[in-house]
Motif scaffolding. Structure first.
Motif, PDB file in Angstrom:
ATOM      1  N   THR A   1     -32.620  19.166  -1.250  1.00  0.00           N
ATOM      2  CA  THR A   1     -32.291  20.161  -2.451  1.00  0.00           C
ATOM      3  C   THR A   1     -32.636  19.405  -3.789  1.00  0.00           C
TER       4      THR A   1
ATOM      5  N   TRP B   1     -27.866  29.363 -13.558  1.00  0.00           N
ATOM      6  CA  TRP B   1     -28.127  27.648 -13.942  1.00  0.00           C
ATOM      7  C   TRP B   1     -29.015  27.743 -15.297  1.00  0.00           C
TER       8      TRP B   1
ATOM      9  N   GLU C   1     -28.278  25.799  -5.536  1.00  0.00           N
ATOM     10  CA  GLU C   1     -29.163  25.546  -6.541  1.00  0.00           C
ATOM     11  C   GLU C   1     -30.517  26.678  -6.659  1.00  0.00           C
TER      12      GLU C   1
ATOM     13  N   ILE D   1     -25.774  16.696  -6.964  1.00  0.00           N
ATOM     14  CA  ILE D   1     -25.044  17.824  -7.419  1.00  0.00           C
ATOM     15  C   ILE D   1     -23.490  17.797  -7.071  1.00  0.00           C
TER      16      ILE D   1
ATOM     17  N   GLY E   1     -32.362  20.343  -7.940  1.00  0.00           N
ATOM     18  CA  GLY E   1     -31.668  21.307  -8.827  1.00  0.00           C
ATOM     19  C   GLY E   1     -32.043  20.931  -9.974  1.00  0.00           C
TER      20      GLY E   1
END
Lengths: 241, 241, 241, 241
Positions: free
Chosen positions: A155, D132, A178, B239, A157
């Motif tokens: 992942t 985001w 994300e 994160i 982000g």
């Protein structure tokens, strides 16, 4: 005339980690190169180069014969010599296409060309990544499913510390929540740069047919129509029209 | 609270060339600083710094107290230490505004932030420069005449080796026939960058009331509303939302 | 397969003004069409259409067979039917390339696609125009001299009331002092739009070999690689992946 | 001087659907207006206007007193008169800020200013939306959590048929798998436009403190520093410098 592609990878994980070696027996570079050849046939002429090659396999001569360079790195960014990075930058500014892949976001060459941190957030949790096309008319998105589904992927982000892309082609959704600007186009000097985030040593992403399609599209998009020339470094001279 | 501005100049020409010293008795930095104070009064708090100061006058402490940095250099770009350049870059990415002036286009800091050659063509022929506003709604263009007329100026010409500006505010016409993208805005990291080309050691451009207006507007535009912070360099972490 | 080009012009001046008729005996559209054929040969298949044709020569059928449409208008913008303008817009958003030429900046179709005034300043004084390339790597600039010199041309000036171009390729300098963003690229929907300002009924600009080169380059750039499709108008539907 | 804000809504659902009326007893416009006043106090002067008001509450006089207009519509886009839409467009091009909210993406005014389909995909499934920040230095993102969490929201998906934003501030992740460019900035003429997708008649999104924060930030960002003027419609005249 075929597009001359050099596929570069640091080849750090493969000799050191068995799972990566099993996943990518010919190296990550080998899988990327095979994908390009599979999709583009004689429209490309592909060679590979790795960190441990003399001059990292990126001599003046090799670069002079390269229309598009693809870059994959992760653990060994700092081992790439500044001289080679400078050489690649000049070649990009002169027109050579550059594809920066996955953890290559943190490579010397990408950070040098962007001028920013190129940092991001990440989590290694084998989440599902959905790559959505936001620029449906863009040549790199041609034939790419909406979404492109990657079963398991590292992942990435936001915020991604890049200049605003000249064209944003893909945005990814990760099952953990994300989002990430996963396909970003830049024009720098006479060259074109494409950053594409899918692709990790821990997942067999470079065998995915649609990832291969994106990379093939991107090679054609980044290839310099008029060849690679002087990066205008020497244009800093009196005008003579 | 006033915007804290540091006006930097290499101060190379002034001690060496009498005509420049007569033109700019307080240095180019002195003229720029006076212009900002003249126009903005107690909305700014201005200091100056030059190349020969310790750490070029750009210590960690000084930068930590700087909201907007203006940069003028010409002959001594290579004498600026890489360490200071790196420090300025990090500060810009963390939110500090940066105004790059005239021949500062070729400074280490501008080239590092742009990632391109930043080269241009030029001719020193005391031509008339007309600076046209192409983004009339932009705060930097507020109150600027169309055109802003500079009687004599060094000529700059395209192609200018920069990334496409995030906002193009001014384009100049030179009586010799050239055009030049003379006012270019960039967002990089948390910071804002404005390049403005008018201003040369050979012409009294920094006393021009409308050039001073542009610089004052640009300082206010580039000032970080929310202060200067971490350039997200450390965001390269898992994160945790 | 050749790119199918439809060259549209209002053909207002030609039948009414002898000097224009002498300058452009086959119409402005005829000169543009001849230039494309001259430079691109069987890479294009060119037809022309004018205002007085049924449906202005832009029937559903004709548009369905058009990959790239070029648009020249001046006096008769308001005589173009809203229905045809809507049809052209939908086709552009579906992928058809569009070249908007000179006074076409004020056409219904360009204003509709831009959403802004598209106004500019002008002066008819037979001034010399120098067209400078600011994006040297752009395919539309390929082979174009720096500068491209046009001996006499109507003067256009800023501010030009357009959205910031996605790519700015050319900026012009006029001997009277103006500058103008003379070559502007836009991506809208699946289509590509190029605005190019040189070209006037009062000057023989469309015979200029380098203007013809620009138009030929632009046709190739604007041609939809993947054909023209649905403008995503109907994508306003539930997601079904 | 306070920023004069007019909060417009079609007010279609509220009188017709009990659940919406219970959710938004003062109308969606009432909730938006209250949020702006709550956060900005005497920095703003807020009024509301709805479709059924004379001239939709958007008379020449009201617009002349409006610095920033916010727009919410869904079912009744086609009932907004073309004359009012044209009037709003001219005012935006002259400098008035415009916030387009949620289903307002399909309003006449947004489509007219964008020139594209403005279509998107959607699903009404009360999914979780994570907004985001991708431009952490942008004033609209100031103080906004990363991510901004909205428990239940209508899902919007790409491709969103808009021109590439001049600045992309937010991207949303929906629990069903979609992504969406949820915060998009545009400069058009002298005005600034912000599109923000969160907010639906079926969910109490306009009471969310961080949604209110975004809208308050956006009002300040879109307010014209130099007042609203002529949209340069009349600049189409000879140059007289």
């Amino acid at each position: 005339m075929p597009v001359k592609v050099t596929v570069w990878s640091e080849n750090y994980h493969e000799p050191r980690e068995e799972d990566v070696r099993l996943r990518y027996p010919d190296g990550i570079h080998g899988a990327i190169a095979a994908g390009l050849t599979e999709r583009l046939g004689d429209r490309v002429q592909v060679r590979t180069a790795i960190l441990e090659d003399p001059e990292h396999g990126l001599s003046e001569k090799t670069l002079a014969e390269t229309d598009v360079l693809t870059w994959w790195g992760h653990m060994a960014h700092e081992e790439v010599s500044d001289e080679v990075v400078e050489r690649v930058q000049q070649r990009v500014l002169g027109g050579m296409g550059l594809l920066v892949l996955h953890s290559g976001h943190y490579s010397k060459i990408f950070r040098k060309l962007m001028g920013t941190t190129c940092s991001l957030t990440w989590r290694d949790a084998a989440e599902r990544e959905l790559v959505w096309t936001v620029a449906p008319g863009h040549p790199i998105a041609e034939g790419v499913p909406r979404p492109l589904v990657i079963g398991e992927q590292e992942t990435y982000g936001e915020p991604f510390g890049i200049p605003e892309p000249d064209e944003l082609v893909f945005i990814s959704n990760f099952s953990g929540g994300e989002v990430f600007r996963s396909g970003c186009c830049y024009r720098r000097g006479l060259g074109r740069i494409f950053y594409f985030s899918p692709g990790d040593q821990g997942h067999p992403v470079y065998y995915h047919p649609d990832v291969r399609r994106v990379l093939a599209n991107a090679v054609l998009w980044a290839a310099p129509a008029a060849g690679v020339g002087d990066p205008l470094q020497n244009a800093h001279t009196p005008i003579t029209w």
